[in-house]
Design a protein around this motif. Sequence first.
Motif, PDB file in Angstrom:
ATOM      1  N   LYS A 141      50.264  41.480  39.310  1.00  0.00           N
ATOM      2  CA  LYS A 141      50.061  40.182  38.649  1.00  0.00           C
ATOM      3  C   LYS A 141      49.052  39.337  39.424  1.00  0.00           C
ATOM      4  O   LYS A 141      48.229  38.627  38.828  1.00  0.00           O
ATOM      5  N   TRP A 142      49.127  39.393  40.744  1.00  0.00           N
ATOM      6  CA  TRP A 142      48.137  38.680  41.557  1.00  0.00           C
ATOM      7  C   TRP A 142      46.731  39.190  41.255  1.00  0.00           C
ATOM      8  O   TRP A 142      45.802  38.397  41.046  1.00  0.00           O
ATOM      9  N   VAL A 143      46.571  40.510  41.236  1.00  0.00           N
ATOM     10  CA  VAL A 143      45.245  41.088  41.033  1.00  0.00           C
ATOM     11  C   VAL A 143      44.701  40.738  39.659  1.00  0.00           C
ATOM     12  O   VAL A 143      43.521  40.370  39.512  1.00  0.00           O
ATOM     13  N   ARG A 144      45.534  40.817  38.629  1.00  0.00           N
ATOM     14  CA  ARG A 144      45.085  40.453  37.283  1.00  0.00           C
ATOM     15  C   ARG A 144      44.641  38.994  37.225  1.00  0.00           C
ATOM     16  O   ARG A 144      43.633  38.654  36.587  1.00  0.00           O
ATOM     17  N   THR A 145      45.401  38.147  37.892  1.00  0.00           N
ATOM     18  CA  THR A 145      45.058  36.719  37.909  1.00  0.00           C
ATOM     19  C   THR A 145      43.748  36.483  38.638  1.00  0.00           C
ATOM     20  O   THR A 145      42.870  35.743  38.164  1.00  0.00           O
ATOM     21  N   LEU A 146      43.568  37.106  39.797  1.00  0.00           N
ATOM     22  CA  LEU A 146      42.343  36.936  40.576  1.00  0.00           C
ATOM     23  C   LEU A 146      41.135  37.520  39.837  1.00  0.00           C
ATOM     24  O   LEU A 146      40.031  36.964  39.897  1.00  0.00           O
ATOM     25  N   GLU A 147      41.347  38.618  39.125  1.00  0.00           N
ATOM     26  CA  GLU A 147      40.267  39.190  38.318  1.00  0.00           C
ATOM     27  C   GLU A 147      39.851  38.224  37.217  1.00  0.00           C
ATOM     28  O   GLU A 147      38.662  38.033  36.949  1.00  0.00           O
ATOM     29  N   TYR A 148      40.838  37.623  36.566  1.00  0.00           N
ATOM     30  CA  TYR A 148      40.519  36.701  35.469  1.00  0.00           C
ATOM     31  C   TYR A 148      39.634  35.561  35.961  1.00  0.00           C
ATOM     32  O   TYR A 148      38.662  35.172  35.300  1.00  0.00           O
ATOM     33  N   PHE A 149      39.958  35.010  37.139  1.00  0.00           N
ATOM     34  CA  PHE A 149      39.190  33.879  37.649  1.00  0.00           C
ATOM     35  C   PHE A 149      37.964  34.317  38.460  1.00  0.00           C
ATOM     36  O   PHE A 149      37.271  33.466  39.027  1.00  0.00           O
ATOM     37  N   ASN A 150      37.702  35.617  38.486  1.00  0.00           N
ATOM     38  CA  ASN A 150      36.485  36.160  39.091  1.00  0.00           C
ATOM     39  C   ASN A 150      36.277  35.626  40.515  1.00  0.00           C
ATOM     40  O   ASN A 150      35.217  35.101  40.865  1.00  0.00           O
ATOM     41  N   VAL A 151      37.294  35.767  41.344  1.00  0.00           N
ATOM     42  CA  VAL A 151      37.270  35.138  42.667  1.00  0.00           C
ATOM     43  C   VAL A 151      36.288  35.794  43.631  1.00  0.00           C
ATOM     44  O   VAL A 151      35.951  35.205  44.670  1.00  0.00           O
ATOM     45  N   THR A 152      35.800  36.995  43.302  1.00  0.00           N
ATOM     46  CA  THR A 152      34.852  37.668  44.203  1.00  0.00           C
ATOM     47  C   THR A 152      33.399  37.525  43.729  1.00  0.00           C
ATOM     48  O   THR A 152      32.520  38.236  44.203  1.00  0.00           O
ATOM     49  N   ARG A 153      33.147  36.572  42.837  1.00  0.00           N
ATOM     50  CA  ARG A 153      31.787  36.441  42.296  1.00  0.00           C
ATOM     51  C   ARG A 153      30.758  36.074  43.368  1.00  0.00           C
ATOM     52  O   ARG A 153      29.558  36.333  43.205  1.00  0.00           O
ATOM     53  N   ASP A 154      31.196  35.444  44.459  1.00  0.00           N
ATOM     54  CA  ASP A 154      30.260  35.036  45.509  1.00  0.00           C
ATOM     55  C   ASP A 154      30.050  36.117  46.569  1.00  0.00           C
ATOM     56  O   ASP A 154      29.369  35.865  47.570  1.00  0.00           O
ATOM     57  N   LEU A 155      30.621  37.293  46.355  1.00  0.00           N
ATOM     58  CA  LEU A 155      30.424  38.387  47.306  1.00  0.00           C
ATOM     59  C   LEU A 155      28.960  38.797  47.315  1.00  0.00           C
ATOM     60  O   LEU A 155      28.394  39.151  46.289  1.00  0.00           O
ATOM     61  N   LYS A 156      28.315  38.736  48.471  1.00  0.00           N
ATOM     62  CA  LYS A 156      26.900  39.056  48.586  1.00  0.00           C
ATOM     63  C   LYS A 156      26.713  40.570  48.693  1.00  0.00           C
ATOM     64  O   LYS A 156      27.461  41.254  49.389  1.00  0.00           O
ATOM     65  N   PRO A 157      25.686  41.112  48.020  1.00  0.00           N
ATOM     66  CA  PRO A 157      25.435  42.559  48.114  1.00  0.00           C
ATOM     67  C   PRO A 157      25.011  42.938  49.525  1.00  0.00           C
ATOM     68  O   PRO A 157      24.381  42.146  50.239  1.00  0.00           O
ATOM     69  N   SER A 158      25.369  44.113  49.933  1.00  0.00           N
ATOM     70  CA  SER A 158      25.032  44.582  51.277  1.00  0.00           C
ATOM     71  C   SER A 158      25.023  46.095  51.307  1.00  0.00           C
ATOM     72  O   SER A 158      25.731  46.754  50.538  1.00  0.00           O
ATOM     73  N   LYS A 159      24.209  46.663  52.186  1.00  0.00           N
ATOM     74  CA  LYS A 159      24.196  48.112  52.374  1.00  0.00           C
ATOM     75  C   LYS A 159      25.423  48.574  53.151  1.00  0.00           C
ATOM     76  O   LYS A 159      25.665  49.782  53.266  1.00  0.00           O
ATOM     77  N   MET A 160      26.185  47.622  53.686  1.00  0.00           N
ATOM     78  CA  MET A 160      27.363  47.966  54.459  1.00  0.00           C
ATOM     79  C   MET A 160      28.548  48.377  53.604  1.00  0.00           C
ATOM     80  O   MET A 160      29.522  48.921  54.100  1.00  0.00           O
ATOM     81  N   TYR A 161      28.508  48.091  52.301  1.00  0.00           N
ATOM     82  CA  TYR A 161      29.625  48.456  51.431  1.00  0.00           C
ATOM     83  C   TYR A 161      29.112  48.644  50.017  1.00  0.00           C
ATOM     84  O   TYR A 161      28.032  48.154  49.646  1.00  0.00           O
ATOM     85  N   HIS A 162      29.896  49.336  49.234  1.00  0.00           N
ATOM     86  CA  HIS A 162      29.572  49.518  47.813  1.00  0.00           C
ATOM     87  C   HIS A 162      30.841  49.285  47.019  1.00  0.00           C
ATOM     88  O   HIS A 162      31.805  50.037  47.102  1.00  0.00           O
ATOM     89  N   ILE A 163      30.860  48.162  46.264  1.00  0.00           N
ATOM     90  CA  ILE A 163      31.998  47.849  45.405  1.00  0.00           C
ATOM     91  C   ILE A 163      31.472  47.769  43.979  1.00  0.00           C
ATOM     92  O   ILE A 163      30.748  46.830  43.636  1.00  0.00           O
ATOM     93  N   PRO A 164      31.781  48.753  43.127  1.00  0.00           N
ATOM     94  CA  PRO A 164      31.235  48.780  41.760  1.00  0.00           C
ATOM     95  C   PRO A 164      31.759  47.627  40.926  1.00  0.00           C
ATOM     96  O   PRO A 164      32.799  47.057  41.210  1.00  0.00           O
TER      97      PRO A 164
END
Length: 316
Positions: free
Chosen positions: A293-316
């Motif tokens: 339920k936490w994850v669904r809620t956080l997804e809805y509010f797009n809480v990771t939208r400010d995550l900056k792209p980096s060669k150090m990780y790949h999150i599709p």
Amino acid sequence: MKNAPKPGNRKKIIIISFIFVAFFITLAFINKIQFDDLSNFTKCSIYSPSSKISSLPIKSSSENDIRILIGILTLADNHQQRHFLRLIYGTQSVAGAKIDVKFVFCNLTKEDQKILIALEIMLHNDIIILDCKENMDKGKTYTYFSSLPDMLKDESSNSINPPYHYVIKGDDDTYFRLPKLVETLMPLPREDLYFGYVVPCPSMDPFVHYMSGMGYLVSWDIVEWIKDSDIPKRHVIGPEDKVFGDWIREGRRAKNRYNAKWSMYDYPEPATRCTHELWPDTVAVHRLKTREKWVRTLEYFNVTRDLKPSKMYHIP
């Protein structure tokens, strides 16, 4: 002398010796630079425990900012939930407010708690341990509010008065969207205020019943009144949110009341009269009892939208 080198050979030996000496001096100099760089890198990489963070990132800071204390009532052994909530609240950026999120529980009772909780305090400085026996509806909320004035007076290193404009009692299964909370509070009074989700669910009148224990807010003057008044002291047993409402009514407090329904609500599933779908104007979502339920809620509010792209990780 028979073995004495010829003048031409002597000159070559001197030149070769000079080159060797120069080479070793250069090598030693390079090693010193590398060692210094490694030393400096190590110094920069080590976390300093003196850099404690008790408040959230702010976009601006001024004397007019709203100061809010969010006390999340939880249990000492709920380490995982605290670490999870630190992610939730530590990544929210708030303009026009200084917000401190603290985790609140009663006296420690186990040997391992003394070590683990002490480590949390050293690292995060976001825990309040009340002088009480752990409980839900036998006075913990009263101890929380009534302890704050003296507690903060002893801890304060400056003369800011009041230390907070508002104090929130929240549950650890409630998700507060802090920018929306601040936006809602901006036009409201900073004295004699009682803010939250009115219960029972069909009610919309904050002067008839009381605010749900999912998370309610009062202004600092009411916190001081709780400490000094005999009314709360005489009545601490019972459902804590209803008991709190009884204090307010009997003490004739909170002439300013704000019903945050339907910006505050229970998670949509299972559907009840207290729920509705997630929507953008949300201040708080309650009953997030599972990680799903936490994850669904956080997804809805797009809480990771400010995550900056980096060669150090790949999150599709």
